[in-house]
Design an enzyme around this catalytic site. Structure first.
Site, short mmCIF file in Angstrom:
data_model
loop_
_atom_site.label_atom_id
_atom_site.label_comp_id
_atom_site.label_asym_id
_atom_site.label_seq_id
_atom_site.Cartn_x
_atom_site.Cartn_y
_atom_site.Cartn_z
N HIS A 22 -73.97 -2.27 -81.07
CA HIS A 22 -74.65 -3.51 -80.76
C HIS A 22 -75.01 -4.15 -82.10
CE1 HIS A 22 -78.53 -5.40 -79.73
NE2 HIS A 22 -78.16 -5.38 -78.47
N HIS A 25 -77.87 -2.58 -83.95
CA HIS A 25 -77.56 -1.34 -84.69
C HIS A 25 -77.02 -1.71 -86.07
CE1 HIS A 25 -76.55 0.36 -80.43
NE2 HIS A 25 -77.85 0.43 -80.67
N CYS A 136 -88.04 7.19 -65.26
CA CYS A 136 -86.90 6.28 -65.32
C CYS A 136 -85.76 6.99 -66.04
CB CYS A 136 -87.24 4.98 -66.05
SG CYS A 136 -85.76 3.99 -66.39
N CYS A 139 -84.54 5.12 -69.22
CA CYS A 139 -85.42 5.24 -70.40
C CYS A 139 -85.51 6.70 -70.83
CB CYS A 139 -86.85 4.82 -70.10
SG CYS A 139 -87.08 3.12 -69.68
N CYS A 155 -88.40 -0.09 -62.91
CA CYS A 155 -88.64 -0.05 -64.36
C CYS A 155 -88.42 -1.47 -64.91
CB CYS A 155 -87.67 0.93 -65.02
SG CYS A 155 -87.58 0.71 -66.80
N HIS A 158 -85.23 -1.67 -67.22
CA HIS A 158 -83.89 -1.42 -66.70
C HIS A 158 -83.64 -1.97 -65.31
CE1 HIS A 158 -84.17 1.52 -70.02
NE2 HIS A 158 -82.97 1.04 -70.22
N LYS A 309 -83.29 -13.02 -75.25
CA LYS A 309 -83.01 -11.62 -75.51
C LYS A 309 -81.51 -11.36 -75.33
CE LYS A 309 -84.57 -7.25 -73.70
NZ LYS A 309 -85.18 -6.54 -72.62
N LYS A 312 -76.18 -8.23 -71.73
CA LYS A 312 -74.83 -8.36 -71.18
C LYS A 312 -74.85 -9.24 -69.94
CE LYS A 312 -72.15 -4.53 -72.73
NZ LYS A 312 -71.56 -3.25 -72.45
#
Ligand code: MSP
Length: 683
Positions: A22, A25, A136, A139, A155, A158, A309, A312
């Site tokens: 990503h 990263h 979760c 997570c 969550c 997610h 944010k 995808k």
């Protein structure tokens, strides 16, 4: 190895292999690589560690969905990270994978130490307890009931329901380390930056720390707990341990002893999303196990795109492969480090990327290098001209008044051993303030470009009596270019080595010895000139190049052409309240790019802005919050009165004023109708 060298470990988080890399990263890894290179350049002994986090329930699920084994899946994604780092010219010393045996052995050694550890009040640091709560799986963590969205206990990160889970787990008694953690952080023995993150962590401690479970039933893909083989160690315990296992903790290896246990700094670069694990869990576990704890943690901000944010689902992800392929690794590295202060959130836009490339790289540094080398080729027969030393008198004899400033700049600000260009820029890198390091360096690039316009070497070349003056000027310019290459090399290693090639030094990476002044040897042949950063159009496609001649001033920093300078009226202007041009000239108006924005608590109108002025980042307070959302301001280029005295508004210091008009009483910002580089003068 010299013992006087400062020794440090620099790490990135190890990245999950649940998906391909990503841009976030890439951002952390570029920052870590740059800092490691800057420290090596400053003569330090550095170990740079990165890697992949390969265990956990998510990997089990994904591998199952793909119909391959967990290990096969990890091998593919981990290789994708390594190949991406090659493209970005990332030079790590070690790439750890948590599926390596040496990691497993190291984790178990740490676990054994924790099992035997006592808390400051004499209890077992690890104990067996019952856990029940909302879990979760994405997570890989338990959630507080208040965090979940109802109905279905979803969550929030997610968007999936959590599972009610009851199991017997091992727990780490974090609550017993509250006092020690507070003291360690408040005393800065563990330096958490930016300050806002330090305060956030101190706030969490203040609310009281809960013990956390360190083993998991139901997960198979992980490191089995020796005392309870149907459990694996919690993925965060497994992952955090990489910072020591990669150095050889399992066997008390040389790298572990030298860099971790015996080093001067243990620095983790992380994202703001994982500060609790790094600033609370990890130091407490290490302290309990009797292992030296990190000394510094720096949390970077998050990248958004077009104000949102990265996700995808919304389709606004930034593909790190496409980013590096578009304009090359140097441009991508430069952009992400220059665009915003490292700790702040910032917004990625394609136009800013292309705009910075053309303004900062093609125009500023590209033009400087090509003009300096073209002139040396033309006037000095392609050889390094006669030398010039800041200490001695210039070999040039009389120096033209126009070149005097440049001489002074060199003697006092460029060459001065402890206060010169090198010391300043390396100091900013060391503070993990990449955007300021680059702004500082670009300030010099601007001065050098301007000096060419002022000294007019092409005029000097016409007069044989001024030959010495011409050579002294060009020598300083080439040395200036060489120092720029040395100091930009941590961010743009390829460009630096190409500039060295053009200077006749051979294409190589600059090292600590290259920081000294005056290393170009007069009379040595220069290399051939290669274009560094060819201009591109708005879409990033190569542009038809207008050849740059030595007389072409760069777009920025060049003095305004005489014809464009308004001539003061001979007679006093009608209307006594008008000002003359000299009064107007006192107001310094500049283009400023907003890199961060935040509403000031308690005020309806005020917003605190962080703006990039090309050579520095500033805080400015503006009364526009009733008309603009703070997030929507990031990335905009506005006009700022840059030489206003600082003032405090609602207790917040403002260093400048943003220009705006209004419609029906609501502020409307003044802007430009084309992309203008930050710092550009407005007149
Ligand atoms: N595996 C854990 C870390 C274990 S470290 C012992 C993990 N991995 S991750 O793949 O999710 O990477 C998280 C890191 O990626 C963040 O901390 C941050 O450094 C970086 N980023 C991910 N998305 C980001 C942005 N949108 N912007 C900037 N960086 C972000 O957490």
């Amino acid at each position: 190895m010299s013992t006087s060298k400062r020794v440090s470990v620099i790490t990135t988080p190890i990245y999950y292999v649940n998906d391909v890399p990503h841009v976030g990263h890439a951002y952390t890894t570029i920052a870590a690589d740059t800092l490691a290179r800057a420290r090596r350049l400053g003569g330090q002994d550095v170990f740079f560690l990165t890697g992949t986090d390969e265990h956990g329930q998510n990997i089990e699920r994904i591998a199952r969905e793909r119909g391959i084994s967990e290990q096969e899946h990890c091998d593919v994604i981990s290789a994708a990270f390594r190949s991406l780092w090659d493209r970005y010219d990332i030079r790590y010393d070690r790439f750890i994978r948590t599926t390596e045996d040496v990691h497993r052995r190291g984790v178990l050694k740490l676990w054994a130490r924790l099992r035997g550890a006592k808390t400051p009040d004499g209890r077992d640091a690890v104990y067996l307890g019952k856990y029940s709560g909302w879990y979760c799986p994405r997570c890989e963590g338990f959630k507080d009931e208040e965090e979940l969205r109802q109905p279905d206990n979803v969550c929030p990160d997610h968007e999936r329901p959590c599972e009610w889970t009851e199991e017997e787990n091992f727990f780490f008694r974090l609550s017993a380390y509250e006092g020690w953690l507070r003291e360690t952080i408040e005393s800065d023995r563990l330096r958490i930056r930016p300050d806002s993150r330090r305060n956030e962590i101190l706030g969490v401690i203040k609310q009281g720390l809960k013990d956390f479970s360190v083993s998991r039933a139901r997960v198979k893909w992980g490191i089995a707990v020796p005392e309870q083989p149907d459990h694996v160690l919690y993925v965060w315990v497994d992952a955090l341990s990489n910072y020591v296992t990669a150095l050889g903790f399992a066997d008390d290896g040389e790298a572990y002893r030298h860099y971790w246990a015996g080093g001067d700094e243990r620095l983790h670069l992380i994202g703001k999303d994982i500060i609790r694990f790094h600033c609370l869990y990890w130091p407490a576990m290490l302290h309990a196990a009797g292992v030296p704890v990190p000394t510094r943690e720096f949390a970077q901000g998050f990248i958004t795109r077009d104000g949102r944010k990265l996700s995808k689902t919304t389709g606004n992800v930034i593909d790190p492969v496409a980013l590096v392929e578009r304009l090359g690794p140097d441009a991508a590295r430069y952009f992400v480090l220059r665009e915003a202060p490292y700790g702040a959130d910032w917004d990625f836009t394609d136009s800013a990327f292309v705009g910075r490339y053309n303004a900062d790289l093609a125009n500023d540094i590209g033009n400087l290098v090509s003009r300096a080398l073209t002139m040396a080729a033309k006037y000095c027969d392609g050889k390094v001209p006669a030398g010039w030393s800041p200490a001695g008198p210039t070999t040039a004899g009389a120096v033209a008044a126009t070149a005097l400033d440049f001489t002074r700049t060199f003697a006092t600000t460029v060459c001065a051993p402890n206060a010169g260009l090198a010391a300043k820029v390396l100091g900013r890198y060391e503070e993990i303030d990449f955007s300021s390091a680059l702004a500082e360096l670009w300030g010099f690039i601007g001065q050098f470009n301007q000096a060419i316009v002022q000294a007019e070497p092409w005029s000097l070349a016409k007069d044989p009596a001024r030959r010495g003056e011409l050579e002294a000027f060009l020598y300083r310019l080439l040395e200036g270019v060489r120092l720029v290459a040395v100091l930009v090399s941590p961010v743009m290693p390829r460009a630096a080595s190409r500039i060295f090639g053009m200077l006749g030094l051979g294409e190589r990476e600059p090292g600590p010895a290259d920081l000294a002044w005056g290393l170009l040897e007069p009379g040595r042949p220069l290399g051939s000139i290669v274009p560094l950063f060819p201009r591109v159009d708005r879409d990033g496609e190569p542009k038809k190049e207008t050849p740059v001649s030595e007389t072409t001033p760069p777009t920025l920093d060049a003095p305004a052409p005489a014809a464009a300078t308004p001539v003061p009226a001979a007679a006093p202007a009608p209307g006594g309240d008008r000002i003359d041009i000299a009064e107007f000239a006192k107001v310094e108006l500049r283009a400023a790019k907003i890199t961060a924005a935040e509403k000031i608590a308690g005020s309806k109108k005020l917003v605190r802005l962080q703006v990039d002025l090309g050579t520095e980042s500033r805080q400015v307070v503006a009364g526009i919050a009733d008309a603009y959302e703070a997030e929507a301001l990031v990335g905009k280029t506005v006009i700022v009165v840059a030489n206003l005295k600082p003032a405090k508004l609602m207790g917040v210091e403002s260093n400048g004023m943003v220009l705006a008009g209004s419609i029906d009483g609501k502020a409307v910002l003044c802007s430009f109708d084309a992309e203008v580089a930050p710092g550009t003068k407005v007149k």
